[in-house]
Every structure is written in C-alpha cells, then in structure tokens.
Design a protein around this motif. Structure first.
Motif, short mmCIF file in Angstrom:
data_model
loop_
_atom_site.label_atom_id
_atom_site.label_comp_id
_atom_site.label_asym_id
_atom_site.label_seq_id
_atom_site.Cartn_x
_atom_site.Cartn_y
_atom_site.Cartn_z
N ARG A 1 0.81 -1.14 0.13
CA ARG A 1 0.05 -0.08 0.05
C ARG A 1 0.82 1.30 0.05
O ARG A 1 1.77 1.36 0.58
CB ARG A 1 -0.77 -0.03 1.27
N ALA A 2 0.35 2.42 -0.49
CA ALA A 2 1.04 3.73 -0.62
C ALA A 2 0.64 4.11 0.90
O ALA A 2 -0.40 3.95 1.28
CB ALA A 2 0.39 4.52 -1.65
N SER A 3 1.68 4.77 1.38
CA SER A 3 1.55 5.44 2.70
C SER A 3 2.13 6.83 2.89
O SER A 3 2.92 7.32 1.74
CB SER A 3 2.08 4.47 3.71
N GLU A 4 2.02 7.38 3.98
CA GLU A 4 2.60 8.76 3.95
C GLU A 4 2.24 9.74 2.90
O GLU A 4 3.31 10.39 2.27
CB GLU A 4 3.88 8.56 4.24
N GLY A 5 1.16 9.95 2.45
CA GLY A 5 0.74 10.74 1.33
C GLY A 5 1.42 10.35 -0.03
O GLY A 5 1.72 11.19 -0.73
N GLY A 6 1.74 9.13 -0.32
CA GLY A 6 2.17 8.76 -1.34
C GLY A 6 3.90 8.69 -1.35
O GLY A 6 4.48 8.36 -2.32
N GLU A 7 4.27 9.10 -0.35
CA GLU A 7 5.78 9.10 -0.16
C GLU A 7 6.44 7.95 0.05
O GLU A 7 7.84 7.79 -0.14
CB GLU A 7 6.10 10.34 0.61
N ALA A 8 5.95 6.95 0.46
CA ALA A 8 6.61 5.88 0.65
C ALA A 8 5.54 4.50 0.16
O ALA A 8 4.34 4.74 0.26
CB ALA A 8 6.93 5.55 2.35
N LEU A 9 6.05 3.33 0.32
CA LEU A 9 5.35 2.20 0.01
C LEU A 9 5.42 1.11 1.42
O LEU A 9 6.45 1.19 1.82
CB LEU A 9 5.82 1.34 -1.03
N ARG A 10 4.30 0.88 1.80
CA ARG A 10 4.12 -0.06 3.04
C ARG A 10 4.04 -1.36 2.72
O ARG A 10 2.96 -1.61 1.88
CB ARG A 10 3.06 0.36 3.95
#
Length: 156
Positions: free
Chosen positions: A17-26
């Motif tokens: 999943r994208a996380s942190e407003g799209g700044e990272a991938l979880r």
C-alpha cells in the motif's frame, strides 16, 4: 528481504500500500521459514552531489545556504517570497539532476545567476558582483550590460 525474527532470506510480500501521502510504500511480508509477519517501508532516497569549492574542498550541498544567498541578493527588491522559493527549488532540481557525484560550486553559481537574471536584474548584479568577485568598475559595467536592454531594441 531478510526476516528480522529468524534471519532467513526468503520472504513473501502479502500486501503493498502507498502510505505517508504517497511518499512511501508499506509492505506486509511473511517469512517463508518461520511464517512470522512483519512490515517494511520503501522510500526514495535522493542523494545530492557533493559541492567542490574553488579551493578543492568538498562539502555537502546545503539548500539553506542557497536560500540565504538568493534572499540577500533580492533583499528589499520587489520579488515575492513565492517567486524566490520557486527559483530556489529550480536550482535544487538542477543540482539534483546533474547526474554526477560532485558538482563545482561555480556551476551552482551559474544556476543561481540564471534564476536571478529572470527574477530581478538588480538582484542579479548584486549576486554577480560577489560571485564573480569584481575587482574594477569595468567588470561591474559588463554585468549591468548583460541585463540592460540594448539601445537598438529601445529605438525600434
């Protein structure tokens, strides 16, 4: 990815999943050896090139120094803070995308001068006078001529 529980090299991604407003991938992972689950995060790492100064000294690129020098050149000039921030961003982008591990401070100075020339001619001349270390009036006059419209274009 190595399992943090048993150290096995074989893991399986079960969810991304994208996380942190799209700044990272979880990523949720499962170890194929011990069957334990854990989470990893994947972020882009942008490494700025080292700055090589005139004396050969190498130092880290510091955006705050860039901002301060541009702000000083544009002090008390009719240029909005947003325009200055945008110009600083463009210089940082140019430095980031230069594609080498090192960049000469002179090249960064040229990037700054190009931005200042677009923003404000007085700011450009101020920066150029320090950056180019003018030693006489002729050098200063040459910098002014670079931004002054030619007399031919005014007569047309």
């Amino acid at each position: 990815m190595r399992c943090p529980f048993c150290g096995a090299d074989e893991t399986q991604v079960t969810e991304t999943r994208a996380s942190e407003g799209g700044e990272a991938l979880r990523r949720r992972r499962r170890c194929l050896a011990c069957d334990k689950r854990f989470t990893t995060y994947e972020r882009v790492e942008l490494v700025m090139p080292m700055v090589v100064k005139k004396d050969g000294l190498r130092t880290e690129f510091e955006p705050a120094k860039l901002e301060a020098s541009m702000a000083l050149a544009l002090r008390k000039r009719p240029v909005s803070a947003q325009d200055v921030a945008d110009a600083v961003g463009r210089v940082i982008d140019k430095v980031r995308t230069v594609g080498t591990r090192e960049i000469a401070s002179a090249r960064i100075g040229e990037f700054v001068m190009a931005e200042l020339k677009r923003l404000d001619h007085v700011g450009y001349v101020r920066f150029a006078s320090v950056y180019r270390n003018f030693e006489d009036v002729d050098e200063f006059t040459k910098a002014v001529r670079e931004v002054r419209p030619s007399t031919r274009s005014r007569k047309s």
